[in-house]
Structures are given as structure tokens and as C-alpha cells.
Design a protein around this motif. Sequence first.
Motif, PDB file in Angstrom:
ATOM      1  N   THR A  37       0.843  -1.189   0.000  1.00  0.00           N
ATOM      2  CA  THR A  37       0.000   0.000   0.000  1.00  0.00           C
ATOM      3  C   THR A  37       0.886   1.250   0.000  1.00  0.00           C
ATOM      4  O   THR A  37       2.052   1.186   0.406  1.00  0.00           O
ATOM      5  CB  THR A  37      -0.934   0.022   1.230  1.00  0.00           C
ATOM      6  OG1 THR A  37      -0.127   0.048   2.409  1.00  0.00           O
ATOM      7  CG2 THR A  37      -1.853  -1.200   1.254  1.00  0.00           C
ATOM      8  N   PRO A  38       0.344   2.392  -0.422  1.00  0.00           N
ATOM      9  CA  PRO A  38       1.153   3.614  -0.480  1.00  0.00           C
ATOM     10  C   PRO A  38       1.741   4.023   0.868  1.00  0.00           C
ATOM     11  O   PRO A  38       2.837   4.577   0.917  1.00  0.00           O
ATOM     12  CB  PRO A  38       0.175   4.673  -0.986  1.00  0.00           C
ATOM     13  CG  PRO A  38      -0.895   3.915  -1.693  1.00  0.00           C
ATOM     14  CD  PRO A  38      -1.005   2.601  -0.967  1.00  0.00           C
ATOM     15  N   ASP A  39       1.029   3.768   1.962  1.00  0.00           N
ATOM     16  CA  ASP A  39       1.490   4.202   3.280  1.00  0.00           C
ATOM     17  C   ASP A  39       2.211   3.120   4.065  1.00  0.00           C
ATOM     18  O   ASP A  39       2.619   3.348   5.203  1.00  0.00           O
ATOM     19  CB  ASP A  39       0.300   4.700   4.113  1.00  0.00           C
ATOM     20  CG  ASP A  39      -0.368   5.910   3.482  1.00  0.00           C
ATOM     21  OD1 ASP A  39       0.336   6.690   2.801  1.00  0.00           O
ATOM     22  OD2 ASP A  39      -1.590   6.072   3.660  1.00  0.00           O
ATOM     23  N   GLY A  40       2.354   1.930   3.474  1.00  0.00           N
ATOM     24  CA  GLY A  40       2.939   0.817   4.210  1.00  0.00           C
ATOM     25  C   GLY A  40       4.407   0.597   3.905  1.00  0.00           C
ATOM     26  O   GLY A  40       4.981   1.185   2.988  1.00  0.00           O
ATOM     27  N   LEU A  56       4.290 -15.883   2.936  1.00  0.00           N
ATOM     28  CA  LEU A  56       3.846 -14.965   3.978  1.00  0.00           C
ATOM     29  C   LEU A  56       4.319 -13.575   3.587  1.00  0.00           C
ATOM     30  O   LEU A  56       5.509 -13.358   3.362  1.00  0.00           O
ATOM     31  CB  LEU A  56       4.411 -15.352   5.344  1.00  0.00           C
ATOM     32  CG  LEU A  56       4.094 -14.391   6.492  1.00  0.00           C
ATOM     33  CD1 LEU A  56       2.589 -14.371   6.772  1.00  0.00           C
ATOM     34  CD2 LEU A  56       4.862 -14.787   7.738  1.00  0.00           C
ATOM     35  N   ILE A  57       3.367 -12.658   3.479  1.00  0.00           N
ATOM     36  CA  ILE A  57       3.679 -11.268   3.168  1.00  0.00           C
ATOM     37  C   ILE A  57       3.100 -10.422   4.288  1.00  0.00           C
ATOM     38  O   ILE A  57       1.902 -10.474   4.560  1.00  0.00           O
ATOM     39  CB  ILE A  57       3.094 -10.848   1.802  1.00  0.00           C
ATOM     40  CG1 ILE A  57       3.764 -11.653   0.674  1.00  0.00           C
ATOM     41  CG2 ILE A  57       3.329  -9.365   1.541  1.00  0.00           C
ATOM     42  CD1 ILE A  57       2.862 -12.598   0.012  1.00  0.00           C
ATOM     43  N   VAL A  58       3.967  -9.651   4.958  1.00  0.00           N
ATOM     44  CA  VAL A  58       3.539  -8.809   6.066  1.00  0.00           C
ATOM     45  C   VAL A  58       3.979  -7.383   5.783  1.00  0.00           C
ATOM     46  O   VAL A  58       5.148  -7.124   5.503  1.00  0.00           O
ATOM     47  CB  VAL A  58       4.145  -9.290   7.411  1.00  0.00           C
ATOM     48  CG1 VAL A  58       3.693  -8.386   8.550  1.00  0.00           C
ATOM     49  CG2 VAL A  58       3.788 -10.746   7.688  1.00  0.00           C
ATOM     50  N   GLU A  59       3.012  -6.468   5.861  1.00  0.00           N
ATOM     51  CA  GLU A  59       3.308  -5.057   5.655  1.00  0.00           C
ATOM     52  C   GLU A  59       2.951  -4.287   6.918  1.00  0.00           C
ATOM     53  O   GLU A  59       1.890  -4.508   7.500  1.00  0.00           O
ATOM     54  CB  GLU A  59       2.511  -4.509   4.467  1.00  0.00           C
ATOM     55  CG  GLU A  59       2.905  -3.067   4.151  1.00  0.00           C
ATOM     56  CD  GLU A  59       2.090  -2.459   3.033  1.00  0.00           C
ATOM     57  OE1 GLU A  59       2.713  -1.886   2.123  1.00  0.00           O
ATOM     58  OE2 GLU A  59       0.851  -2.521   3.073  1.00  0.00           O
ATOM     59  N   ALA A  63      -2.216   1.501  10.654  1.00  0.00           N
ATOM     60  CA  ALA A  63      -3.146   0.872  11.603  1.00  0.00           C
ATOM     61  C   ALA A  63      -2.578  -0.395  12.236  1.00  0.00           C
ATOM     62  O   ALA A  63      -3.242  -1.022  13.057  1.00  0.00           O
ATOM     63  CB  ALA A  63      -4.458   0.538  10.890  1.00  0.00           C
ATOM     64  N   GLY A  64      -1.352  -0.779  11.854  1.00  0.00           N
ATOM     65  CA  GLY A  64      -0.740  -1.994  12.399  1.00  0.00           C
ATOM     66  C   GLY A  64      -0.293  -2.913  11.282  1.00  0.00           C
ATOM     67  O   GLY A  64      -0.408  -2.595  10.101  1.00  0.00           O
ATOM     68  N   GLU A  65       0.220  -4.080  11.661  1.00  0.00           N
ATOM     69  CA  GLU A  65       0.711  -5.020  10.665  1.00  0.00           C
ATOM     70  C   GLU A  65      -0.442  -5.729   9.960  1.00  0.00           C
ATOM     71  O   GLU A  65      -1.415  -6.123  10.593  1.00  0.00           O
ATOM     72  CB  GLU A  65       1.645  -6.046  11.300  1.00  0.00           C
ATOM     73  CG  GLU A  65       2.986  -5.467  11.662  1.00  0.00           C
ATOM     74  CD  GLU A  65       4.039  -6.519  11.972  1.00  0.00           C
ATOM     75  OE1 GLU A  65       3.690  -7.713  12.141  1.00  0.00           O
ATOM     76  OE2 GLU A  65       5.216  -6.142  12.046  1.00  0.00           O
TER      77      GLU A  65
END
Length: 148
Positions: A37-40, A56-59, A63-65
Motif C-alpha cells: 500500500t502507499p502508506d505501508g 507470507l507477506i507482512v506489511e 493501523a498496524g501489521e
Amino acid sequence: MSDPIILTIRRAFAASPERVFDAWLDPAQARRFLFATPDGEMAAVEIDARVGGDALIVERRPAGEAGHRLRYEAIERPHRLVFLFAADPADEGQWSRVTIEIVAEGAGCVLTLTHEIDAVWAAYEARTREGWTMILGGLAELVETSDG
């Protein structure tokens, strides 16, 4: 039991089927568009690109992960990729299925993404469509540039 919701999104790419397909399975490329995302900021991108393998993809987002888990069911380079998808890695009981089909067209290709969602998630249909549309836009930026 209600019939699943079937979301279908098509997008043309000015890139070869191989280039578009490979981006989905290469962690260095996937981190630039897959659930980005643009803000992640990407915290983790782990891809075991084999049938039965997981990703597994974590951004990190304001607002959190946000975690996303995939389990590959079919990998048929460069035309077909099928994976189970869960938006919350802690809840693997909520899998849905995503099928990606890529067809050569002219000098590029057309990708068709089909996401089968359980009817209990009907309220998220528009949001899910927007998310995949954003992801495919990011994929286009990646594969249609020479530095991608």
C-alpha cells in the motif's frame, strides 16, 4: 450454504507472460506490489514457490501489521497460478482461492484474476476488488518499466 462470490478482474500488460508470472513468485519483485500500500512498509516477504509451498507477506501499515498467507496449489509457468489465500495468517481456517491466468496477446499479455470468496464475506466484495485492482496496478508499474 450460499454460493461463493466470484470476483474476476482482467488487466492487459505491456510485458511478456513470463515477466508477469515470475513477479508473483520472486520475493524481491513481490514485495514491490503484492499487498503493498502507499502508506505501508514491507516487513516480510517469504515465498516457497512450489506446489504445496507457502508464502507470507507482512506489511507495516499505519493501523498496524497486515499479514497475508498463500498456499500454492498450481504453478504452471507462465500461464497459470492458483493459491489459497488468507488475509490473517493467524486464522488459516478462512482460506479463499485465487486463480491467475495469463494469456499472451500481441507483444504483451492479459492477466485474469479470479478470487472465490465465501459468501459470509460478501460485505468485503468491493474492498477486495479494489485491493486486487491496486495490486495489479502496482504489478503493471513493476513489469512495464525497464528497471523493474
